[in-house]
Enzyme design. Sequence first.
Site, PDB file in Angstrom:
ATOM      1  N   TYR A  54     -19.724 -27.390 -12.476  1.00 37.47           N
ATOM      2  CA  TYR A  54     -19.620 -25.936 -12.404  1.00 37.47           C
ATOM      3  C   TYR A  54     -19.886 -25.301 -13.767  1.00 37.47           C
ATOM      4  CZ  TYR A  54     -17.748 -21.248 -11.973  1.00 37.47           C
ATOM      5  OH  TYR A  54     -17.608 -19.882 -11.994  1.00 37.47           O
ATOM      6  N   HIS A  84     -23.382  -9.724 -15.870  1.00 39.03           N
ATOM      7  CA  HIS A  84     -21.964  -9.432 -16.058  1.00 39.03           C
ATOM      8  C   HIS A  84     -21.714  -8.288 -17.042  1.00 39.03           C
ATOM      9  CE1 HIS A  84     -21.436 -13.005 -13.719  1.00 39.03           C
ATOM     10  NE2 HIS A  84     -20.146 -13.101 -13.951  1.00 39.03           N
ATOM     11  N   ASN A 196     -15.714 -16.676 -20.018  1.00 35.05           N
ATOM     12  CA  ASN A 196     -14.434 -17.038 -19.406  1.00 35.05           C
ATOM     13  C   ASN A 196     -13.378 -16.996 -20.501  1.00 35.05           C
ATOM     14  OD1 ASN A 196     -14.253 -19.429 -16.686  1.00 35.05           O
ATOM     15  ND2 ASN A 196     -15.069 -17.374 -16.719  1.00 35.05           N
ATOM     16  N   TYR A 280      26.109   8.072 -25.084  1.00 40.66           N
ATOM     17  CA  TYR A 280      25.459   6.753 -25.056  1.00 40.66           C
ATOM     18  C   TYR A 280      24.259   6.668 -26.000  1.00 40.66           C
ATOM     19  CZ  TYR A 280      28.044   5.488 -20.778  1.00 40.66           C
ATOM     20  OH  TYR A 280      29.013   5.193 -19.861  1.00 40.66           O
ATOM     21  N   ARG A 283      25.943   5.792 -29.198  1.00 33.72           N
ATOM     22  CA  ARG A 283      26.871   4.664 -29.151  1.00 33.72           C
ATOM     23  C   ARG A 283      26.210   3.377 -28.671  1.00 33.72           C
ATOM     24  NH1 ARG A 283      31.265   4.427 -24.763  1.00 33.72           N
ATOM     25  NH2 ARG A 283      30.670   6.609 -24.546  1.00 33.72           N
ATOM     26  N   PHE A 329      -8.254 -19.263 -17.051  1.00 32.70           N
ATOM     27  CA  PHE A 329      -8.733 -17.899 -17.311  1.00 32.70           C
ATOM     28  C   PHE A 329      -7.849 -16.833 -16.675  1.00 32.70           C
ATOM     29  CE2 PHE A 329     -11.140 -19.873 -13.754  1.00 32.70           C
ATOM     30  CZ  PHE A 329     -10.535 -19.197 -12.710  1.00 32.70           C
ATOM     31  N   GLU A 414     -12.208 -15.048  -5.774  1.00 34.57           N
ATOM     32  CA  GLU A 414     -11.217 -14.696  -6.794  1.00 34.57           C
ATOM     33  C   GLU A 414     -10.231 -13.718  -6.136  1.00 34.57           C
ATOM     34  OE1 GLU A 414     -13.974 -13.342  -9.710  1.00 34.57           O
ATOM     35  OE2 GLU A 414     -14.889 -15.322  -9.846  1.00 34.57           O
TER      36      GLU A 414
END
Length: 511
Positions: A54, A84, A196, A280, A283, A329, A414
């Site tokens: 791959y 991409h 990746n 608060y 404190r 990844f 995915e």
Amino acid sequence: MTKTQFQPGEISLGDWRRIFENKTSIEFGPKTIETVKACQAAVMEILNKGRPVYGVNTGFGKLAHVKIERDQIVELQHRLIMSHCVGTGPLLDDDVVRLVIYLKANALSQGHSGIRWEVIKMLLDMAESDVLPCIPSKGSVGASGDLAPLSHMVAAMMGEGDMRVRGEKMPASQALAMIGRQPIELGPKEGVALINGTQVSTALAMKGLFAAEDLLRSGLVTGALSVDACKGSTTPFDARIHAVRRQNGQQQVAGVYRRLLEGSQVRHSHIDCEKVQDPYCLRCQPQVMGACLDQLEFAAGVIEKEANSISDNPLVFPDTGEILSGGNFHAEPIAMAADNIALAIAEIGSISERRQAMMVDASVSGLPAFLAPESGLNSGFMMVQVTSAALVSENKALAHPSSVDSIPTSANQEDHVSMATYAARRLGDMADNCRAVLAVEWMAAAQGLEFHLPLETSPPLQAAVSALREQVPSFKRDRFMAPDLEKAIEMLKTNTLSTMVSEPIGASLKN
């Protein structure tokens, strides 16, 4: 800027901060080069045997079943990057891009990515020379790595797209020529190894962590100022109270408040007053800010590990000659760490705004209404507290956890993603909001303390007031306050207050 030699995978968080602030650049020694070359040789050996692997001789994602012929492997890498490059939105800041490059080089140099040393050296040269790819900030879901933004980084290395050279935008090929570089041609597996990984998410989370640490430290100072401005008790900071709670952050933070308030004439003037307990927001500061510290320490540990991790896919193991596909990844650790940072930033601002609301309320603070001489004629700090309220509410919405979100991509291959990139990116907006809130408290508390003169606060807190007064004058009558607020914000950006808390707060946050 100094050049420092590091062992890949062993860079401390403090060193990453110096790298981020551009105070040092990275170099690796000869053994690293040997390790990288041995891994790349293992890839070539597997490729020569014709085994389908791959990312080396197959398609990507849902197309992993498609075998690519040997003479098309270089073209495969080129097309991968081009397809991409689909980022959008404002460009990442140069400090983030530089950090992304160094994070990627650190991962690739550990000898499990199968990439040539020449490619890593090009990354290092780009960062050191301040020749930085233009990377859009949006378009990553934080699984299969930060594919789109990292592709824009790699495209620039190939001479495509734009780069910034010391802030000036120009075509990538022109920018590379300025440092004596030709566009690179990617070899087997190099494209997928480069894109990746979680480096963009990690860089953004790291920047958010550094900002949150500074905000925490500054918030301790402004909170202590508010205690004295409102003549609050220091009993809630007694070490014995926090020892029995056993929470580490709480104990550390309480100690900081004790040191900041030690020696205050204002405190000494009301030690025997009739008031039993403070609200608060005064404190419970150790409990709230201590919890924020604990969250930041947790996030720091995750981020430091991720910064030194190998998160591309597949991974090469030269000792056995295997290439294994997995899911490093997936940026879920960074997504959750960023969510924890977001919680801390939101709470640092939230409790600060409550102290401001108390100070402008004469019935609670004992100070003039809205901290204004001649209140009524003057509105004083009425509206600047409203600004804080608006920013705090915005941060509440931004603090919604991103790691619980997911949306399937790549034809359901995915099918679970982390959303880490957004989780980390939104920290910048949250930090800006919180910084403005703390700036308002700084101004308000300084004003409140001046109503107690000639009594002075403690020496360190008086230094905080004096530093502010160098840029922002005391309030006498209503005036155009936006410039004053901007000056205070800029002073916080340059760590005027955070450096006043010099003692280490949390082992993971040491610089």
